[in-house]
Design a protein around this motif. Sequence first.
Motif, PDB file in Angstrom:
ATOM      1  N   SER A  54       0.822  -1.214   0.000  1.00 47.90           N
ATOM      2  CA  SER A  54       0.000   0.000   0.000  1.00 47.90           C
ATOM      3  C   SER A  54       0.858   1.268   0.000  1.00 47.90           C
ATOM      4  O   SER A  54       0.365   2.354  -0.305  1.00 47.90           O
ATOM      5  N   TRP A  55       2.129   1.128   0.330  1.00 43.98           N
ATOM      6  CA  TRP A  55       3.019   2.291   0.282  1.00 43.98           C
ATOM      7  C   TRP A  55       3.243   2.734  -1.171  1.00 43.98           C
ATOM      8  O   TRP A  55       3.619   3.873  -1.424  1.00 43.98           O
ATOM      9  N   ILE A  56       3.008   1.857  -2.108  1.00 42.33           N
ATOM     10  CA  ILE A  56       3.063   2.230  -3.527  1.00 42.33           C
ATOM     11  C   ILE A  56       2.020   3.304  -3.790  1.00 42.33           C
ATOM     12  O   ILE A  56       2.300   4.323  -4.430  1.00 42.33           O
ATOM     13  N   THR A  57       0.823   3.089  -3.281  1.00 42.68           N
ATOM     14  CA  THR A  57      -0.251   4.071  -3.448  1.00 42.68           C
ATOM     15  C   THR A  57       0.115   5.379  -2.781  1.00 42.68           C
ATOM     16  O   THR A  57      -0.078   6.459  -3.352  1.00 42.68           O
ATOM     17  N   MET A  58       0.644   5.292  -1.565  1.00 43.95           N
ATOM     18  CA  MET A  58       1.040   6.512  -0.860  1.00 43.95           C
ATOM     19  C   MET A  58       2.078   7.283  -1.673  1.00 43.95           C
ATOM     20  O   MET A  58       1.994   8.505  -1.787  1.00 43.95           O
ATOM     21  N   ALA A  59       3.027   6.574  -2.260  1.00 41.13           N
ATOM     22  CA  ALA A  59       4.074   7.240  -3.049  1.00 41.13           C
ATOM     23  C   ALA A  59       3.496   7.918  -4.277  1.00 41.13           C
ATOM     24  O   ALA A  59       3.917   9.022  -4.634  1.00 41.13           O
ATOM     25  N   LEU A  60       2.545   7.279  -4.914  1.00 40.78           N
ATOM     26  CA  LEU A  60       2.021   7.800  -6.180  1.00 40.78           C
ATOM     27  C   LEU A  60       0.911   8.831  -6.012  1.00 40.78           C
ATOM     28  O   LEU A  60       0.628   9.578  -6.939  1.00 40.78           O
ATOM     29  N   THR A  61       0.298   8.881  -4.832  1.00 40.09           N
ATOM     30  CA  THR A  61      -0.834   9.792  -4.635  1.00 40.09           C
ATOM     31  C   THR A  61      -0.548  10.929  -3.665  1.00 40.09           C
ATOM     32  O   THR A  61      -1.449  11.708  -3.358  1.00 40.09           O
ATOM     33  N   ASP A 104       4.658   9.674 -16.233  1.00 45.11           N
ATOM     34  CA  ASP A 104       5.335  10.953 -15.990  1.00 45.11           C
ATOM     35  C   ASP A 104       5.249  11.384 -14.521  1.00 45.11           C
ATOM     36  O   ASP A 104       6.072  12.153 -14.042  1.00 45.11           O
ATOM     37  N   LYS A 105       4.283  10.860 -13.764  1.00 48.57           N
ATOM     38  CA  LYS A 105       4.176  11.152 -12.331  1.00 48.57           C
ATOM     39  C   LYS A 105       5.341  10.545 -11.547  1.00 48.57           C
ATOM     40  O   LYS A 105       5.675  11.003 -10.457  1.00 48.57           O
ATOM     41  N   PHE A 106       5.969   9.513 -12.105  1.00 53.17           N
ATOM     42  CA  PHE A 106       7.052   8.815 -11.419  1.00 53.17           C
ATOM     43  C   PHE A 106       8.273   9.708 -11.213  1.00 53.17           C
ATOM     44  O   PHE A 106       9.100   9.434 -10.344  1.00 53.17           O
ATOM     45  N   ASP A 107       8.406  10.773 -12.000  1.00 50.44           N
ATOM     46  CA  ASP A 107       9.549  11.680 -11.883  1.00 50.44           C
ATOM     47  C   ASP A 107       9.330  12.798 -10.861  1.00 50.44           C
ATOM     48  O   ASP A 107      10.247  13.547 -10.565  1.00 50.44           O
ATOM     49  N   GLU A 108       8.121  12.898 -10.319  1.00 52.30           N
ATOM     50  CA  GLU A 108       7.840  13.949  -9.337  1.00 52.30           C
ATOM     51  C   GLU A 108       8.502  13.617  -8.007  1.00 52.30           C
ATOM     52  O   GLU A 108       8.686  12.454  -7.651  1.00 52.30           O
ATOM     53  N   ASP A 109       8.847  14.672  -7.252  1.00 56.43           N
ATOM     54  CA  ASP A 109       9.501  14.495  -5.949  1.00 56.43           C
ATOM     55  C   ASP A 109       8.565  13.889  -4.921  1.00 56.43           C
ATOM     56  O   ASP A 109       7.349  14.129  -4.926  1.00 56.43           O
ATOM     57  N   TRP A 110       9.145  13.116  -4.036  1.00 61.13           N
ATOM     58  CA  TRP A 110       8.448  12.563  -2.872  1.00 61.13           C
ATOM     59  C   TRP A 110       9.402  12.693  -1.701  1.00 61.13           C
ATOM     60  O   TRP A 110      10.579  12.342  -1.804  1.00 61.13           O
ATOM     61  N   ILE A 111       8.898  13.225  -0.576  1.00 62.41           N
ATOM     62  CA  ILE A 111       9.764  13.517   0.574  1.00 62.41           C
ATOM     63  C   ILE A 111       9.228  12.853   1.829  1.00 62.41           C
ATOM     64  O   ILE A 111       8.057  13.002   2.180  1.00 62.41           O
ATOM     65  N   LEU A 112      10.122  12.126   2.515  1.00 66.28           N
ATOM     66  CA  LEU A 112       9.833  11.551   3.818  1.00 66.28           C
ATOM     67  C   LEU A 112      10.502  12.456   4.845  1.00 66.28           C
ATOM     68  O   LEU A 112      11.704  12.742   4.736  1.00 66.28           O
ATOM     69  N   ARG A 113       9.728  12.909   5.819  1.00 65.14           N
ATOM     70  CA  ARG A 113      10.278  13.856   6.798  1.00 65.14           C
ATOM     71  C   ARG A 113       9.694  13.607   8.172  1.00 65.14           C
ATOM     72  O   ARG A 113       8.678  12.927   8.314  1.00 65.14           O
ATOM     73  N   ASP A 114      10.340  14.215   9.125  1.00 63.70           N
ATOM     74  CA  ASP A 114       9.829  14.290  10.481  1.00 63.70           C
ATOM     75  C   ASP A 114       9.915  15.756  10.864  1.00 63.70           C
ATOM     76  O   ASP A 114      10.936  16.226  11.362  1.00 63.70           O
ATOM     77  N   GLY A 115       8.860  16.483  10.536  1.00 63.55           N
ATOM     78  CA  GLY A 115       8.869  17.934  10.727  1.00 63.55           C
ATOM     79  C   GLY A 115       9.848  18.569   9.760  1.00 63.55           C
ATOM     80  O   GLY A 115       9.798  18.327   8.551  1.00 63.55           O
TER      81      GLY A 115
END
Length: 165
Positions: A54-61, A104-115
């Motif tokens: 399900s993290w695939i969905t989180m990454a893509l959405t 083309d959405k695969f090239d967009e940034d995705w950021i994991l953060r803690d604050g």
Amino acid sequence: MSKIIQMLLKELDAESSITHKMLQRVPNDKLDWQPHQKSMTLKQLAGHVAELPSWITMALTSDGLDFAVTPYQPALVSNTGDLLELHNRSLENGKKSLESTPEDKFDEDWILRDGDNILLKTTKGETVRMSLSQTIHHRAQLGVYFRLLNIPVPATYGPSADEMH
């Protein structure tokens, strides 16, 4: 559908088949067992393995995950059947997201953060791939738990010592 998405779907299917075999062997009477006080319990580890597709969905959405805003809440499971249901739902969810997301959405940034602390900055496509790697990594940990509990370890990419004759 692009070749990249087809490849990811094929890998997701193959890895999920192996994962399903592992989750089927999680014993209900050992869910609270852990090999070390710093380790996850068997239930926590198996639950995480079950939810990773399900993290695939989180990454893509989404554009990322901020633990300061959305603390990680593991899925609630109380038995092996729950684990298998969670994995099936997660897998179906992840597949649908892969099939419906333009490449083309695969090239967009995705950021994991803690604050304000950025833990990981990558692309959505790389995050999808990382979720598959995380599944493999944590599934291997599950195999170690099985070995320590004397539960036969199923074959993954070839026969296991428990399945050789």
